[in-house]
Design a protein around this motif. Structure first.
Motif, PDB file in Angstrom:
ATOM      1  N   ARG A  11       0.520  -1.132  -0.194  1.00 12.63           N
ATOM      2  CA  ARG A  11      -0.223  -0.157   0.097  1.00 12.63           C
ATOM      3  C   ARG A  11       0.736   0.817  -0.028  1.00 12.63           C
ATOM      4  O   ARG A  11       0.823   2.572  -0.902  1.00 12.63           O
ATOM      5  N   ARG A  12       2.079   1.466   0.649  1.00 16.54           N
ATOM      6  CA  ARG A  12       2.931   2.341   0.687  1.00 16.54           C
ATOM      7  C   ARG A  12       4.554   2.256   0.890  1.00 16.54           C
ATOM      8  O   ARG A  12       4.239   1.345   0.503  1.00 16.54           O
ATOM      9  N   TYR A  13       4.808   3.176   0.080  1.00 15.46           N
ATOM     10  CA  TYR A  13       6.503   2.799  -0.327  1.00 15.46           C
ATOM     11  C   TYR A  13       7.677   4.178   0.474  1.00 15.46           C
ATOM     12  O   TYR A  13       6.592   4.972   0.635  1.00 15.46           O
ATOM     13  N   LYS A  14       8.441   3.749   1.298  1.00 19.06           N
ATOM     14  CA  LYS A  14       9.779   4.863   1.686  1.00 19.06           C
ATOM     15  C   LYS A  14      10.429   5.258   1.014  1.00 19.06           C
ATOM     16  O   LYS A  14      10.214   6.837   1.210  1.00 19.06           O
ATOM     17  N   ALA A  15      10.363   4.562  -0.400  1.00 20.72           N
ATOM     18  CA  ALA A  15      11.135   5.702  -1.530  1.00 20.72           C
ATOM     19  C   ALA A  15      10.834   5.136  -3.120  1.00 20.72           C
ATOM     20  O   ALA A  15       9.893   4.061  -3.211  1.00 20.72           O
ATOM     21  N   HIS A  16      11.379   5.944  -4.246  1.00 20.75           N
ATOM     22  CA  HIS A  16      11.476   5.413  -5.552  1.00 20.75           C
ATOM     23  C   HIS A  16      12.423   6.097  -5.839  1.00 20.75           C
ATOM     24  O   HIS A  16      12.743   7.339  -6.283  1.00 20.75           O
ATOM     25  N   VAL A  17      13.105   5.284  -6.713  1.00 22.40           N
ATOM     26  CA  VAL A  17      14.098   5.748  -7.351  1.00 22.40           C
ATOM     27  C   VAL A  17      13.662   5.840  -8.767  1.00 22.40           C
ATOM     28  O   VAL A  17      13.064   4.831  -9.724  1.00 22.40           O
ATOM     29  N   SER A  18      13.972   6.705  -9.853  1.00 20.36           N
ATOM     30  CA  SER A  18      14.008   6.485 -11.430  1.00 20.36           C
ATOM     31  C   SER A  18      15.132   7.357 -11.633  1.00 20.36           C
ATOM     32  O   SER A  18      15.575   8.084 -11.034  1.00 20.36           O
ATOM     33  N   ILE A  19      14.427   7.916 -12.866  1.00 25.76           N
ATOM     34  CA  ILE A  19      16.127   8.183 -14.229  1.00 25.76           C
ATOM     35  C   ILE A  19      16.332   9.629 -13.427  1.00 25.76           C
ATOM     36  O   ILE A  19      17.352  10.144 -14.086  1.00 25.76           O
ATOM     37  N   LEU A  20      15.288  10.178 -12.996  1.00 23.81           N
ATOM     38  CA  LEU A  20      14.434  11.803 -12.913  1.00 23.81           C
ATOM     39  C   LEU A  20      14.957  12.106 -11.621  1.00 23.81           C
ATOM     40  O   LEU A  20      15.088  13.073 -10.859  1.00 23.81           O
ATOM     41  N   GLY A  21      15.284  10.966 -10.477  1.00 28.35           N
ATOM     42  CA  GLY A  21      15.558  11.431  -8.680  1.00 28.35           C
ATOM     43  C   GLY A  21      15.843  10.361  -8.034  1.00 28.35           C
ATOM     44  O   GLY A  21      14.686   9.404  -8.720  1.00 28.35           O
ATOM     45  N   THR A  22      15.748  10.622  -6.679  1.00 25.22           N
ATOM     46  CA  THR A  22      14.579   9.488  -5.704  1.00 25.22           C
ATOM     47  C   THR A  22      14.225  10.268  -4.746  1.00 25.22           C
ATOM     48  O   THR A  22      14.256  11.226  -4.912  1.00 25.22           O
ATOM     49  N   THR A  23      12.509   9.341  -4.825  1.00 20.40           N
ATOM     50  CA  THR A  23      12.454  10.121  -4.317  1.00 20.40           C
ATOM     51  C   THR A  23      11.388   9.778  -2.540  1.00 20.40           C
ATOM     52  O   THR A  23      11.323   8.594  -2.759  1.00 20.40           O
ATOM     53  N   GLN A  24      11.480  10.269  -2.087  1.00 19.49           N
ATOM     54  CA  GLN A  24      11.412   9.609  -0.689  1.00 19.49           C
ATOM     55  C   GLN A  24      11.217  10.142   0.502  1.00 19.49           C
ATOM     56  O   GLN A  24      10.344  11.278   0.358  1.00 19.49           O
ATOM     57  N   SER A 136      17.775   5.014 -20.660  1.00 19.10           N
ATOM     58  CA  SER A 136      18.576   4.777 -22.043  1.00 19.10           C
ATOM     59  C   SER A 136      18.933   6.860 -21.878  1.00 19.10           C
ATOM     60  O   SER A 136      19.829   6.996 -22.521  1.00 19.10           O
ATOM     61  N   LEU A 137      17.676   7.466 -20.765  1.00 14.63           N
ATOM     62  CA  LEU A 137      18.596   8.668 -20.710  1.00 14.63           C
ATOM     63  C   LEU A 137      19.512   8.871 -19.056  1.00 14.63           C
ATOM     64  O   LEU A 137      20.623   9.833 -19.392  1.00 14.63           O
TER      65      LEU A 137
END
Length: 231
Positions: A11-24, A136-137
């Protein structure tokens, strides 16, 4: 911590890592976030990674501030010229400035309280989140970085600290607006005159209504990069 991607099995995550940044998600003091919104609408939301709302409030602040001459009025107030400070204000724009300014403070405080609750719930779930993103970026991954370097780079040019910790969206926004502020402020022209020893000319060439945007911009860049590096 595993390298599983966020697959909506929790239901919930403490963080998310993507190519545009780390959201926490992490615990934040709602009064500090509200203070940043008071210093400059939009900054409190950007610290919370509420980018669209933050961008909207920031751009609104700049446009309405310039048309209502709030910064120019503040300069005259600092100089003790109260009558000119009152005369220069454009009340048609000022009446739009106040309610949205108060909304930014209230909404950032409310959102911080809500997100703190979400973080506590996410911490109990202890669900794995992705720690590596390859596209790719760009490549983004979690690693340990020095918060002192984040502050130093932000002190040189706001936005570089965010690039150091891979917060691409915030970095681009901060750097682009720094260029806009510097260009309209005539900052580089003033620096050139200062090096030539022409202090009075350097002072007179500055556009003071743009100058008051700079301190908050630098302060936010340093604080945001530092606190996110630590977390």
């Amino acid at each position: 911590m595993s390298n599983y991607s966020n697959d909506n099995t929790a239901r919930r995550y403490k963080a998310h890592v993507s190519i545009l940044g780390t959201t926490q998600l992490h615990l934040r003091n709602p009064y500090i976030i509200a203070w940043w919104s008071a210093a400059f609408p939009g900054f409190g939301h950007l610290i919370l990674s509420k980018y669209l709302r933050g961008y909207a409030l920031f751009i609104w602040k700049v446009v309405v501030n310039l048309y209502s001459h709030v910064n120019l009025s503040m300069v005259y107030s600092f100089q003790g010229n109260i009558d000119m400070a009152k005369e220069i204000l454009n009340t048609r724009w000022l009446l739009m400035y106040i309610p949205v300014y108060l909304f930014g403070i209230w909404d950032s405080y409310r959102t911080t309280v809500d997100m703190n609750r979400v973080y506590l719930l996410a911490e109990r779930e202890e669900h794995s989140f992705n720690s590596f993103a390859l596209g790719s970026l760009e490549i983004n991954y979690l690693d340990k970085r020095n918060p002192v370097f984040s502050v130093i780079w932000s002190l040189f040019i706001p936005g570089l600290g965010q690039l150091y910790i891979h917060r691409i969206l915030t970095a681009l926004f901060v750097i682009i607006w720094l260029v806009i502020f510097y260009y309209n402020l005539h900052a580089l022209k003033a620096v050139s005159l200062l090096f030539l020893g022409k202090i009075k000319e350097a002072t007179s060439v500055l556009k003071t209504e743009w100058l008051l945007f700079i301190p908050s911009h630098y302060g936010f860049a340093m604080y945001d990069s530092y606190i996110n590096t630590v977390k």
